[in-house]
Motif scaffolding. Structure first.
Motif, mmCIF file in Angstrom:
data_model
loop_
_atom_site.group_PDB
_atom_site.id
_atom_site.type_symbol
_atom_site.label_atom_id
_atom_site.label_comp_id
_atom_site.label_asym_id
_atom_site.label_seq_id
_atom_site.Cartn_x
_atom_site.Cartn_y
_atom_site.Cartn_z
ATOM 1 N N TYR A 32 -6.642 -4.245 -0.084
ATOM 2 C CA TYR A 32 -5.087 -3.822 0.276
ATOM 3 C C TYR A 32 -4.084 -4.102 -0.665
ATOM 4 O O TYR A 32 -2.886 -4.262 -0.489
ATOM 5 N N HIS A 34 -3.275 -2.648 -3.293
ATOM 6 C CA HIS A 34 -2.186 -1.658 -3.956
ATOM 7 C C HIS A 34 -1.903 -0.666 -2.843
ATOM 8 O O HIS A 34 -1.165 0.501 -2.928
ATOM 9 N N ASP A 36 0.949 -0.347 0.238
ATOM 10 C CA ASP A 36 2.491 -0.822 0.895
ATOM 11 C C ASP A 36 2.302 -0.996 2.429
ATOM 12 O O ASP A 36 2.508 -0.243 2.938
ATOM 13 N N ASP A 38 3.975 -2.910 4.395
ATOM 14 C CA ASP A 38 5.135 -2.713 5.201
ATOM 15 C C ASP A 38 5.474 -1.376 5.495
ATOM 16 O O ASP A 38 5.838 -0.934 6.744
ATOM 17 N N ALA A 39 5.385 -0.405 4.673
ATOM 18 C CA ALA A 39 5.562 0.808 4.911
ATOM 19 C C ALA A 39 4.542 1.664 6.023
ATOM 20 O O ALA A 39 5.134 2.346 6.943
#
Length: 102
Positions: A32, A34, A36, A38-39
């Motif tokens: 994980y 690379h 994002d 949170d998005a």
């Protein structure tokens, strides 16, 4: 098996291609790193809420039937609304939280 034009110490072209494909899909030690998260978490929450809205609209077109009936629909709505808002409000993303709706 060796072709007449291939030397014995050379790997076959297919073997080289397969090795390249495996290297491209290798996630490594940190899969994980690379991504994002949170998005992805916020988008996951938005997708759950859009599914909730779609189910709410389609409820008027096809009323529930079967053993669960409206109680099952209410349970689904409560779960979807809670999961969607929880994913949207998460401060710190966790990969396993995205699997809750699956």
């Amino acid at each position: 098996m060796q072709t007449p034009f291939q030397r014995a110490d050379e790997p076959s072209m297919a073997r080289v291609k397969i090795k390249g494909v495996r290297a491209a899909f290798d996630a490594g030690e940190q899969p994980y790193e690379h991504v994002d998260l949170d998005a992805a978490t916020r988008l996951g929450g938005a997708m759950v809420l859009v599914g909730f809205a779609f189910a709410l609209v389609s409820l008027s077109l096809s009323p529930p039937s079967g053993p669960l009936g409206y109680a099952g629909v209410a349970g689904f709505f409560a779960f979807a609304l809670g999961l969607g808002t929880r994913l949207l409000r998460m401060r710190r993303a966790q990969p396993n939280a995205l699997l809750a709706g699956v």
